[in-house]
Design an enzyme around this catalytic site. Structure first.
Site, PDB file in Angstrom:
ATOM      1  N   GLY A 105       0.804  -1.231   0.000  1.00 40.12           N
ATOM      2  CA  GLY A 105       0.000   0.000   0.000  1.00 40.12           C
ATOM      3  C   GLY A 105       0.831   1.272   0.000  1.00 40.12           C
ATOM      4  O   GLY A 105       0.277   2.365   0.118  1.00 40.12           O
ATOM      5  N   ILE A 129     -10.879   3.989  -9.342  1.00 46.31           N
ATOM      6  CA  ILE A 129     -12.201   3.363  -9.351  1.00 46.31           C
ATOM      7  C   ILE A 129     -12.801   3.688  -7.986  1.00 46.31           C
ATOM      8  O   ILE A 129     -12.217   3.321  -6.964  1.00 46.31           O
ATOM      9  CB  ILE A 129     -12.099   1.836  -9.564  1.00 46.31           C
ATOM     10  N   ARG A 159       3.948 -14.410  -4.995  1.00 44.02           N
ATOM     11  CA  ARG A 159       4.438 -14.998  -3.730  1.00 44.02           C
ATOM     12  C   ARG A 159       3.247 -15.575  -2.967  1.00 44.02           C
ATOM     13  O   ARG A 159       2.107 -15.377  -3.358  1.00 44.02           O
ATOM     14  CB  ARG A 159       5.076 -13.899  -2.888  1.00 44.02           C
ATOM     15  N   LYS A 182      -6.776   5.341 -13.361  1.00 45.42           N
ATOM     16  CA  LYS A 182      -8.041   5.956 -12.975  1.00 45.42           C
ATOM     17  C   LYS A 182      -8.405   5.432 -11.587  1.00 45.42           C
ATOM     18  O   LYS A 182      -8.213   4.264 -11.287  1.00 45.42           O
ATOM     19  CB  LYS A 182      -9.126   5.585 -13.983  1.00 45.42           C
ATOM     20  N   GLU A 242      -4.690  -9.697  -8.496  1.00 44.85           N
ATOM     21  CA  GLU A 242      -5.551  -8.757  -7.777  1.00 44.85           C
ATOM     22  C   GLU A 242      -6.357  -7.897  -8.748  1.00 44.85           C
ATOM     23  O   GLU A 242      -5.813  -7.397  -9.734  1.00 44.85           O
ATOM     24  CB  GLU A 242      -4.711  -7.833  -6.874  1.00 44.85           C
TER      25      GLU A 242
HETATM   26  P1  ADP Z   1      -0.800  -9.423   1.053  1.00 43.53           P
HETATM   27  O1  ADP Z   1      -1.340  -9.032  -0.272  1.00 43.53           O
HETATM   28  O2  ADP Z   1      -0.121 -10.725   1.096  1.00 43.53           O
HETATM   29  O3  ADP Z   1      -1.768  -9.228   2.142  1.00 43.53           O
HETATM   30  P2  ADP Z   1       0.565  -7.166   2.061  1.00 43.53           P
HETATM   31  O4  ADP Z   1       0.478  -6.019   1.132  1.00 43.53           O
HETATM   32  O5  ADP Z   1      -0.225  -7.142   3.301  1.00 43.53           O
HETATM   33  O6  ADP Z   1       0.356  -8.447   1.209  1.00 43.53           O
HETATM   34  O7  ADP Z   1       2.076  -7.414   2.403  1.00 43.53           O
HETATM   35  C1  ADP Z   1       2.504  -8.542   3.114  1.00 43.53           C
HETATM   36  C2  ADP Z   1       3.800  -8.212   3.764  1.00 43.53           C
HETATM   37  O8  ADP Z   1       4.756  -7.889   2.809  1.00 43.53           O
HETATM   38  C3  ADP Z   1       3.750  -7.026   4.676  1.00 43.53           C
HETATM   39  O9  ADP Z   1       4.683  -7.306   5.673  1.00 43.53           O
HETATM   40  C4  ADP Z   1       4.197  -5.875   3.813  1.00 43.53           C
HETATM   41  O10 ADP Z   1       4.731  -4.846   4.591  1.00 43.53           O
HETATM   42  C5  ADP Z   1       5.221  -6.563   2.968  1.00 43.53           C
HETATM   43  N1  ADP Z   1       5.380  -6.074   1.600  1.00 43.53           N
HETATM   44  C6  ADP Z   1       4.505  -6.178   0.590  1.00 43.53           C
HETATM   45  N2  ADP Z   1       5.009  -5.702  -0.550  1.00 43.53           N
HETATM   46  C7  ADP Z   1       6.253  -5.271  -0.263  1.00 43.53           C
HETATM   47  C8  ADP Z   1       7.315  -4.675  -1.031  1.00 43.53           C
HETATM   48  N3  ADP Z   1       7.202  -4.427  -2.336  1.00 43.53           N
HETATM   49  N4  ADP Z   1       8.463  -4.359  -0.407  1.00 43.53           N
HETATM   50  C9  ADP Z   1       8.591  -4.615   0.902  1.00 43.53           C
HETATM   51  N5  ADP Z   1       7.654  -5.188   1.663  1.00 43.53           N
HETATM   52  C10 ADP Z   1       6.500  -5.497   1.100  1.00 43.53           C
HETATM   53  P1  ADP Z   2       0.148  -2.763  -3.424  1.00 46.90           P
HETATM   54  O1  ADP Z   2       1.198  -3.301  -4.340  1.00 46.90           O
HETATM   55  O2  ADP Z   2       0.645  -1.741  -2.496  1.00 46.90           O
HETATM   56  O3  ADP Z   2      -0.654  -3.855  -2.801  1.00 46.90           O
HETATM   57  P2  ADP Z   2      -2.109  -2.307  -5.212  1.00 46.90           P
HETATM   58  O4  ADP Z   2      -1.949  -1.852  -6.615  1.00 46.90           O
HETATM   59  O5  ADP Z   2      -2.478  -3.716  -5.008  1.00 46.90           O
HETATM   60  O6  ADP Z   2      -0.800  -1.932  -4.405  1.00 46.90           O
HETATM   61  O7  ADP Z   2      -3.178  -1.366  -4.506  1.00 46.90           O
HETATM   62  C1  ADP Z   2      -3.399  -1.421  -3.123  1.00 46.90           C
HETATM   63  C2  ADP Z   2      -4.850  -1.060  -2.827  1.00 46.90           C
HETATM   64  O8  ADP Z   2      -5.178   0.238  -3.317  1.00 46.90           O
HETATM   65  C3  ADP Z   2      -5.867  -1.989  -3.492  1.00 46.90           C
HETATM   66  O9  ADP Z   2      -6.119  -3.121  -2.702  1.00 46.90           O
HETATM   67  C4  ADP Z   2      -7.072  -1.105  -3.617  1.00 46.90           C
HETATM   68  O10 ADP Z   2      -7.795  -1.044  -2.388  1.00 46.90           O
HETATM   69  C5  ADP Z   2      -6.479   0.260  -3.864  1.00 46.90           C
HETATM   70  N1  ADP Z   2      -6.401   0.537  -5.311  1.00 46.90           N
HETATM   71  C6  ADP Z   2      -5.370   0.238  -6.128  1.00 46.90           C
HETATM   72  N2  ADP Z   2      -5.600   0.635  -7.391  1.00 46.90           N
HETATM   73  C7  ADP Z   2      -6.819   1.203  -7.377  1.00 46.90           C
HETATM   74  C8  ADP Z   2      -7.623   1.866  -8.371  1.00 46.90           C
HETATM   75  N3  ADP Z   2      -7.217   2.015  -9.630  1.00 46.90           N
HETATM   76  N4  ADP Z   2      -8.829   2.359  -7.985  1.00 46.90           N
HETATM   77  C9  ADP Z   2      -9.240   2.253  -6.710  1.00 46.90           C
HETATM   78  N5  ADP Z   2      -8.530   1.658  -5.744  1.00 46.90           N
HETATM   79  C10 ADP Z   2      -7.334   1.150  -6.055  1.00 46.90           C
HETATM   80 MG    MG Z   3      -1.799  -5.269  -3.828  1.00 42.26          MG
END
Ligand code: ADP
Ligand code: ADP
Ligand code: MG
Length: 450
Positions: A165, A203, A292, A201, A275
């Site tokens: 996030g 959503i 992963r 965009k 996702e």
């Molecule tokens: P999940 O989609 O598995 O719920 P999270 O976004 O909650 O993944 O991330 C799981 C763990 O990995 C958390 O400890 C988060 O801080 C870490 N994490 C996720 N993406 C990265 C990244 N690109 N670099 C470093 N840590 C990450």
């Molecule tokens: P991360 O690698 O940090 O998990 P994501 O691309 O999966 O990043 O986005 C993290 C969260 O942000 C999603 O689970 C969703 O809730 C929100 N999000 C990401 N992209 C969008 C989008 N285009 N519109 C609305 N919400 C989004």
């Molecule tokens: Mg994600």
């Protein structure tokens, strides 16, 4: 099959992998930082090796030391868990070059999918619907403004290397663009050492729906249903459930097939997650692939009876998937609730819930010190029932049994969350937390003074 696996992680996921290795008769080497010396993973492993100080950059992210340890202790594979090096293509490649199996997809696939903008490009070319947005990386606020104008506000500026996030900002108008662009970029640079940005965009109030897939090295690929992870705080998941109240059988099938197509386009093997964000009308858009094992993988395990970590290890060893799509069956309803520490400290007393339909994944024990150095998640409570309502009631009951003394956690907040009418109805989007956390926090405060 492997003789010895090195586990390059900590906390609950290190234990999860360790337990699986035990059941498969595989020896384990756990690497740990000085802060994790007194941990269950260190106690349970066949062998444990301290690889450096608490700071992750000097221990869990130290590729050379981890590889050297794997070689010296004669491990034939490395399981990276989640976070840390799990999506690091360079590390995966170093493993491959040193004849050590990286338990995950190939380094090529990780770089293809780990860079989110390049993943978007590949998905577009593979007939997978992606969120409208930039076709290339965005290199300046001016470029971002032009694209935002084209696709229409609101938009999201996102880090291409992002995860957890971080490096994401919402932009509702041209006036907000420059500062949002710069803060997101700075956060990306600080978190990932890479500040490539792209635009999507926004959503509005979508559901976060993800599809679990499994693929072997022969290309056999199955999807294992969805997880609804819309209960998020600052884009970080708090509670995950399956099936999603939003998804009907036909759409489940369609999104599942789309996820399989995405995996095949990437040349994917191992466990992985595709996702999507889904709007109220059911339109779905690819946002990223996590290459992963995920935090919330137990939800799918409980529903399907498939041990995802075991499958990951088998696939990495070159074995064929033991299941075909037609055999995948999902029964009942499962919810996972993440318990996060809000303060560091020593666990003075600990009691975990138990009983029918409850599974706990945690590295805590009485006397354990929760350090401030790593991710704040300390336990996952996973409950299953025949119906969603049964699972919700079981989750409440489990959270009522839970006692973690010595640190502050979000457990009482999560307990109250399960009483919120929108949660009970299953009518919630990723805006749930933003819209309701203050009210739930009020309930909690009232409870404390009552
Ligand atoms: P999940 O989609 O598995 O719920 P999270 O976004 O909650 O993944 O991330 C799981 C763990 O990995 C958390 O400890 C988060 O801080 C870490 N994490 C996720 N993406 C990265 C990244 N690109 N670099 C470093 N840590 C990450
Ligand atoms: P991360 O690698 O940090 O998990 P994501 O691309 O999966 O990043 O986005 C993290 C969260 O942000 C999603 O689970 C969703 O809730 C929100 N999000 C990401 N992209 C969008 C989008 N285009 N519109 C609305 N919400 C989004
Ligand atoms: Mg994600």
């Amino acid at each position: 099959m492997f003789k010895r696996i090195l586990i390059a992680n900590r906390g609950e996921i290190a234990l999860r992998i360790l337990r699986c290795c035990r059941e498969m008769d595989i020896e384990t080497v756990v690497v740990y930082s000085e802060a994790d010396e007194k941990s269950l993973a260190v106690m349970y492993a066949t062998e444990a090796v301290c690889i450096g100080p608490a700071k992750a950059a000097d221990s869990y992210l130290n590729q050379d030391v981890i590889l050297e340890t794997a070689r010296r202790t004669e491990c034939d594979a490395i399981h990276p868990g989640y976070g840390f090096l799990s999506e690091n293509a360079e590390f995966a490649r170093a493993c491959e070059e040193n004849g050590i199996v990286f338990i995950g997809p190939s380094s090529q696939v990780i770089s293809r999918m780990g860079d989110k903008q390049s993943a978007r490009r590949l998905m577009m070319a593979s007939d997978v619907p992606v969120v409208p947005g930039s076709k290339e990386l965005v290199n300046s606020p001016e470029e971002a403004a032009a694209i935002a104008e084209e696709i229409g506000y609101p938009v999201l500026i996102k880090a291409s290397a992002g995860g957890g996030g971080k490096g994401i900002r919402k932009i509702y108008s041209p006036e907000e663009l420059k500062s949002a662009y710069e803060t997101a970029k700075a956060e990306a640079r600080a978190s990932f050492g890479n500040d490539d940005m792209y635009l999507e965009k926004l959503i509005e109030n979508p559901h976060h729906i993800e599809i679990q897939i499994l693929a072997d090295k022969e290309g056999n690929t199955v999807y294992l249903g969805e997880r609804d992870c819309s209960i998020q705080r600052n884009n970080q998941k708090l509670l995950e459930e399956s099936p999603s109240a939003l998804i009907k059988e036909a759409q489940r099938h369609e999104m599942g097939q789309t996820a399989v197509r995405a995996a095949k386009a990437a040349g994917y093997f191992s466990a992985g997650t595709v996702e999507f964000v889904v709007d109220d009308e059911g339109h779905y858009y690819f946002i990223e692939m996590n290459t992963r094992i995920q935090v919330e993988h137990p939800v799918t395990e409980e529903l399907t009876g498939i041990d995802l970590v075991r499958e990951q290890i088998r696939i990495a060893a070159g074995m064929k998937l033991g299941i075909i799509q037609e055999e995948v069956q999902m029964r009942g309803h499962t919810i996972e609730c993440r318990i996060n520490a809000q303060t560091p400290g020593v666990i003075e007393f600990l009691h975990f819930p138990n009983g029918y339909g409850v599974r706990i994944e945690s590295h805590l024990f009485a006397g354990y010190e929760v350090s401030p150095f790593y991710d704040s998640m300390v336990a996952k409570i996973i409950v299953s029932g025949r119906t969603r309502l049964e699972a919700i009631r079981r989750l409440r009951r489990a959270l009522e049994e839970l006692i973690i003394d010595g640190i502050e956690t979000n457990a009482s907040f999560m307990h109250l969350l399960t009483f919120h009418p929108d949660f009970i109805k299953g009518k919630y989007s990723t805006a749930f937390w933003e819209n309701n956390h203050e009210e739930i926090e009020q309930w909690r405060k009232q409870g404390e003074t009552a």
